[in-house]
Design an enzyme around this catalytic site. Sequence first.
Site, PDB file in Angstrom:
ATOM      1  N   GLU A 280      22.271   1.255  20.615  1.00  0.00           N
ATOM      2  CA  GLU A 280      21.329   1.881  19.700  1.00  0.00           C
ATOM      3  C   GLU A 280      21.398   1.178  18.348  1.00  0.00           C
ATOM      4  O   GLU A 280      22.495   0.901  17.851  1.00  0.00           O
ATOM      5  CB  GLU A 280      21.637   3.369  19.539  1.00  0.00           C
ATOM      6  CG  GLU A 280      21.307   4.190  20.762  1.00  0.00           C
ATOM      7  CD  GLU A 280      21.392   5.677  20.513  1.00  0.00           C
ATOM      8  OE1 GLU A 280      20.827   6.442  21.316  1.00  0.00           O
ATOM      9  OE2 GLU A 280      22.036   6.086  19.524  1.00  0.00           O
TER      10      GLU A 280
ATOM     11  N   GLU B  25      12.509   6.888  24.935  1.00  0.00           N
ATOM     12  CA  GLU B  25      13.462   7.995  25.015  1.00  0.00           C
ATOM     13  C   GLU B  25      12.915   9.134  24.157  1.00  0.00           C
ATOM     14  O   GLU B  25      12.767   8.987  22.942  1.00  0.00           O
ATOM     15  CB  GLU B  25      14.851   7.588  24.540  1.00  0.00           C
ATOM     16  CG  GLU B  25      15.848   8.734  24.651  1.00  0.00           C
ATOM     17  CD  GLU B  25      17.296   8.322  24.434  1.00  0.00           C
ATOM     18  OE1 GLU B  25      18.118   9.200  24.127  1.00  0.00           O
ATOM     19  OE2 GLU B  25      17.602   7.104  24.574  1.00  0.00           O
TER      20      GLU B  25
ATOM     21  N   ASN C 109      27.199   8.848  25.335  1.00  0.00           N
ATOM     22  CA  ASN C 109      27.310   8.275  23.995  1.00  0.00           C
ATOM     23  C   ASN C 109      28.717   8.534  23.463  1.00  0.00           C
ATOM     24  O   ASN C 109      29.159   9.684  23.391  1.00  0.00           O
ATOM     25  CB  ASN C 109      26.258   8.920  23.089  1.00  0.00           C
ATOM     26  CG  ASN C 109      26.210   8.289  21.714  1.00  0.00           C
ATOM     27  OD1 ASN C 109      27.238   8.096  21.073  1.00  0.00           O
ATOM     28  ND2 ASN C 109      25.026   7.995  21.233  1.00  0.00           N
TER      29      ASN C 109
ATOM     30  N   THR D 251      20.687  11.304  13.869  1.00  0.00           N
ATOM     31  CA  THR D 251      19.312  10.810  13.898  1.00  0.00           C
ATOM     32  C   THR D 251      18.328  11.973  13.840  1.00  0.00           C
ATOM     33  O   THR D 251      18.388  12.889  14.651  1.00  0.00           O
ATOM     34  CB  THR D 251      19.071   9.984  15.175  1.00  0.00           C
ATOM     35  OG1 THR D 251      20.040   8.938  15.230  1.00  0.00           O
ATOM     36  CG2 THR D 251      17.685   9.374  15.164  1.00  0.00           C
TER      37      THR D 251
ATOM     38  N   ARG E 292      29.442   4.038  10.045  1.00  0.00           N
ATOM     39  CA  ARG E 292      30.172   5.298   9.843  1.00  0.00           C
ATOM     40  C   ARG E 292      31.014   5.707  11.047  1.00  0.00           C
ATOM     41  O   ARG E 292      31.928   6.513  10.908  1.00  0.00           O
ATOM     42  CB  ARG E 292      29.207   6.423   9.488  1.00  0.00           C
ATOM     43  CG  ARG E 292      28.329   6.896  10.620  1.00  0.00           C
ATOM     44  CD  ARG E 292      27.417   8.027  10.209  1.00  0.00           C
ATOM     45  NE  ARG E 292      26.450   7.631   9.200  1.00  0.00           N
ATOM     46  CZ  ARG E 292      25.456   8.405   8.782  1.00  0.00           C
ATOM     47  NH1 ARG E 292      25.320   9.623   9.272  1.00  0.00           N
ATOM     48  NH2 ARG E 292      24.599   7.972   7.892  1.00  0.00           N
TER      49      ARG E 292
ATOM     50  N   HIS F 273      19.287  13.888  22.850  1.00  0.00           N
ATOM     51  CA  HIS F 273      19.607  14.406  21.527  1.00  0.00           C
ATOM     52  C   HIS F 273      19.799  15.924  21.600  1.00  0.00           C
ATOM     53  O   HIS F 273      18.859  16.669  21.827  1.00  0.00           O
ATOM     54  CB  HIS F 273      18.560  14.086  20.458  1.00  0.00           C
ATOM     55  CG  HIS F 273      19.125  14.218  19.061  1.00  0.00           C
ATOM     56  ND1 HIS F 273      19.838  13.201  18.453  1.00  0.00           N
ATOM     57  CD2 HIS F 273      19.126  15.239  18.190  1.00  0.00           C
ATOM     58  CE1 HIS F 273      20.217  13.584  17.255  1.00  0.00           C
ATOM     59  NE2 HIS F 273      19.807  14.831  17.071  1.00  0.00           N
TER      60      HIS F 273
ATOM     61  N   HIS G 143      25.903   3.566  19.044  1.00  0.00           N
ATOM     62  CA  HIS G 143      24.978   3.321  17.935  1.00  0.00           C
ATOM     63  C   HIS G 143      25.735   2.634  16.803  1.00  0.00           C
ATOM     64  O   HIS G 143      26.601   3.242  16.180  1.00  0.00           O
ATOM     65  CB  HIS G 143      24.402   4.663  17.467  1.00  0.00           C
ATOM     66  CG  HIS G 143      23.395   4.542  16.373  1.00  0.00           C
ATOM     67  ND1 HIS G 143      22.722   5.642  15.875  1.00  0.00           N
ATOM     68  CD2 HIS G 143      22.920   3.482  15.658  1.00  0.00           C
ATOM     69  CE1 HIS G 143      21.893   5.277  14.928  1.00  0.00           C
ATOM     70  NE2 HIS G 143      22.005   3.960  14.770  1.00  0.00           N
TER      71      HIS G 143
ATOM     72  N   ARG H  84      25.556   1.834  13.388  1.00  0.00           N
ATOM     73  CA  ARG H  84      24.773   2.161  12.196  1.00  0.00           C
ATOM     74  C   ARG H  84      24.965   1.113  11.105  1.00  0.00           C
ATOM     75  O   ARG H  84      25.987   0.426  11.050  1.00  0.00           O
ATOM     76  CB  ARG H  84      25.173   3.536  11.665  1.00  0.00           C
ATOM     77  CG  ARG H  84      24.592   4.692  12.468  1.00  0.00           C
ATOM     78  CD  ARG H  84      24.980   6.028  11.858  1.00  0.00           C
ATOM     79  NE  ARG H  84      24.257   7.128  12.501  1.00  0.00           N
ATOM     80  CZ  ARG H  84      23.111   7.620  12.058  1.00  0.00           C
ATOM     81  NH1 ARG H  84      22.547   7.113  10.971  1.00  0.00           N
ATOM     82  NH2 ARG H  84      22.518   8.621  12.685  1.00  0.00           N
TER      83      ARG H  84
ATOM     84  N   HIS I 161      31.079   9.513  18.712  1.00  0.00           N
ATOM     85  CA  HIS I 161      31.902  10.448  17.958  1.00  0.00           C
ATOM     86  C   HIS I 161      33.380  10.418  18.344  1.00  0.00           C
ATOM     87  O   HIS I 161      34.197  11.078  17.706  1.00  0.00           O
ATOM     88  CB  HIS I 161      31.292  11.840  18.019  1.00  0.00           C
ATOM     89  CG  HIS I 161      29.959  11.865  17.329  1.00  0.00           C
ATOM     90  ND1 HIS I 161      29.827  11.538  15.988  1.00  0.00           N
ATOM     91  CD2 HIS I 161      28.708  12.081  17.783  1.00  0.00           C
ATOM     92  CE1 HIS I 161      28.551  11.590  15.647  1.00  0.00           C
ATOM     93  NE2 HIS I 161      27.854  11.908  16.720  1.00  0.00           N
TER      94      HIS I 161
END
Length: 249
Positions: A72, A153, A9, A103, A51, A196, A45, A47, A12
Site C-alpha cells: 500500500e 478495493e 495487514n 486511511t 509511522r 477497512h 502500508h 507511509r 500495526h
Amino acid sequence: MTDLRLGVNIDHVATVRNARGGDTPSPVRAAKLAEEAGADGITAHLREDRRHISDADIEALMAALKLPLNFEMAATQEMQAIALRHKPHAVCIVPEKREERTTEGGLEVAKDENRLAHFIAPLRDAGCRVSIFIAADRPQIDAAARIGAQVVELHTGAYCDAHAAGDTATRDAELAKITEMATHAHGLGLEVHAGHGLTYDTVGPVAGLPEIRELNIGHFLIGEAIFRGLSPAIAEMRRRMEAARRVLR
C-alpha cells in the site's frame, strides 16, 4: 464460485514495535505466522512519515515471504520508486494525509485521472497488479477503470463504523452501496476487493458478495491477537469468511 482470498495487514505489529523501539514484535514474524494460519497474502502500508512500517520492513518482507505482498502506498514519486525497485506482487494506491490516524475514505480518482494514469503505468509495466482504494462510488470506479487499474478495493469503513455505532439504517445503506458497486466494478472487468474496519461481526455480509475476490484485514486481527493469538484470530476470520461464501454455493 471463486474462493475468497484473505490478505492480512501487519502494519500495526510495527506500530507496537515502534512504540518502544527495537526489533520486537517483528512484522516479518507476524507475516510468517499469518502465512501458516491460512492467509493468502500480506499487506503492508509504507507511509510517507514511516509511522509504522519501515523501508527495512519492506526489504525483509520481500526477502522472507512466499505469499504475495500487497504494497500500500500513496501516489508519490518516492513511493513509486520504492515499488519499482522491489516489484511486489501488488500495489494498492491509497489516499494519505499526515494528520490522519488511519486511511480516511477512498482515493479521489475522478478529479486526478491524467496524473494517476501516468503514475500507475510504470507499475503495471513492471508486472505489479495495480489496485485503487476507493469509496463505493460509481464515478470513482469508472475513473479507476479508465486509468488502467486492474483492481478496485472498496472502502468498508463507513459500513463498519455504522455497525459499531448501532446505526442499522446507515449500516444497511452503506452495505447496499458496496453491493451495487461491487457488481458495477465487476461488470467493467475490474477485480473487486474490499477492506477497512472489518471485524468478525461485519465480515459476513461483505464476504458473501459473489463479486468480491479478496478482503484485506489488519487492525482488528492484530487486536484480537493480543487476546487469542494471531493464528487463532486469523483462523476464526477465515472460518467466518468461508461460512459466508458457502451460502453462495
